[in-house]
Scaffold this active site. Structure first.
Site, mmCIF file in Angstrom:
data_model
loop_
_atom_site.group_PDB
_atom_site.id
_atom_site.type_symbol
_atom_site.label_atom_id
_atom_site.label_comp_id
_atom_site.label_asym_id
_atom_site.label_seq_id
_atom_site.Cartn_x
_atom_site.Cartn_y
_atom_site.Cartn_z
ATOM 1 N N LYS A 11 13.508 0.301 -2.306
ATOM 2 C CA LYS A 11 12.993 0.225 -3.674
ATOM 3 C C LYS A 11 11.693 1.014 -3.765
ATOM 4 C CE LYS A 11 9.232 -2.490 -3.032
ATOM 5 N NZ LYS A 11 7.839 -2.036 -3.303
ATOM 6 N N SER A 104 12.830 -6.363 3.612
ATOM 7 C CA SER A 104 13.342 -7.322 2.622
ATOM 8 C C SER A 104 14.768 -6.980 2.216
ATOM 9 C CB SER A 104 12.441 -7.340 1.385
ATOM 10 O OG SER A 104 11.156 -7.825 1.700
ATOM 11 N N ASP A 137 9.980 -10.275 -1.972
ATOM 12 C CA ASP A 137 10.796 -9.143 -2.417
ATOM 13 C C ASP A 137 12.295 -9.349 -2.200
ATOM 14 O OD1 ASP A 137 8.790 -7.564 -3.440
ATOM 15 O OD2 ASP A 137 8.550 -6.338 -1.644
#
Length: 291
Positions: A11, A104, A137
């Protein structure tokens, strides 16, 4: 099904704002999160031996309880009283400790994969509630796509897919401690806060140029002070035709958004043969929520 392979996507933070600090030391944030098509690959195979065994392509990564994938497996085993062990092959491509939620995302994919393998029939919401025990996250990495993240990062509002573009990722070879960055962040009347609501509006209108003009990260004020090369990379990417460039998370990774494929590829090739070549990637936004 006795084996499963999954992609754990990275991300970036299109915008990251810190609202304040809680008594327990956690910070309240407002962020626009975006999944990109850069991913790690995770293969999980149950074993009759109850142990959790992790193999990875990076020699410096721990393969014991200090690895979040191991912790995710242990949490799943304990929650659903599973006696089997797991053999996991973790092929890392997402830069480590880079502000891209690689760990994560690996944990999220692991929970998703184990839910499929053992048919525990947990909904996405159930997995997200389990995932937050591993890190703030992890729920977002299960949800994926474009989302507004609030609270300590666990309160998520899905948004329409952000207008797609070319996303160039460059990670300089420096280490950044997220804990250090947050501890040294000073919030006062001079803090320049991102326009989160304006970015949400730009995303809803599919206005790439407006969205790009609003990328902002309050944590840059700390990280760039200690690693000025981050700012140099940002300025250089702008000179290559990027709409904008920003540090992701607590850093040190920089991403640049391009609306022109040739300009993006030119910048990518230049960086690929330079000192940051091993940690340079050209990718795009990820929209689907299917693992």
């Amino acid at each position: 099904m006795d084996i499963i392979s999954l992609k754990a996507y990275a991300k970036i933070n299109l915008a990251l704002d810190v609202i304040g600090k809680r008594p327990n030391g956690y910070h309240d944030v407002r962020m626009i999160m975006q999944t990109i098509k850069l991913y790690d690959k995770i293969t999980i195979k149950p074993t009759t031996n109850p142990d959790i065994t992790i193999k990875t392509n990076l020699h410096f990564l721990p393969t014991n309880e200090n690895n979040i994938v191991y912790t995710a497996c242990k949490l799943f085993k304990d929650t659903f009283q599973i006696s089997d062990g797991f053999y996991i092959n973790l092929e890392k491509r997402i830069p480590v400790a880079a502000g891209m939620a690689g760990g994560s995302s690996d944990a999220a994919a692991t929970l998703f994969g184990l839910n499929e393998l053992f048919q525990t029939n947990q909904s996405l919401e159930d997995l997200m509630k389990l995932g937050v025990k591993l890190g703030a996250d992890v729920p977002y990495c299960l949800l994926r796509g474009t989302a507004l993240s609030e609270g300590i990062g666990e309160v998520l509002t899905p948004l329409p897919p952000a207008p797609n573009c070319y996303c160039l990722i460059v990670k300089p070879p420096v280490s950044v401690s997220t804990k250090f960055v947050y501890e040294n962040l000073k919030l006062d009347e001079n803090t320049k806060h991102p326009n989160i609501d304006g970015m949400v509006e730009a995303i809803e209108k599919q206005d790439l140029h407006q969205m790009s003009s609003l990328v902002s990260n309050v944590l840059e004020s700390v990280t760039i002070k200690h690693h000025p090369e981050i700012e140099r990379i940002k300025m250089d990417l702008l000179s290559h035709g990027a709409l904008n460039a920003l540090m992701s998370g607590s850093g040190p990774t920089v991403f640049a958004l391009f609306d022109n494929q040739k300009a993006a590829e030119r910048a990518f090739y230049e960086y690929k043969v330079g000192p940051y070549g091993k940690q340079t990637f050209l990718t795009r936004f990820f929209e689907s929520k299917n693992v």
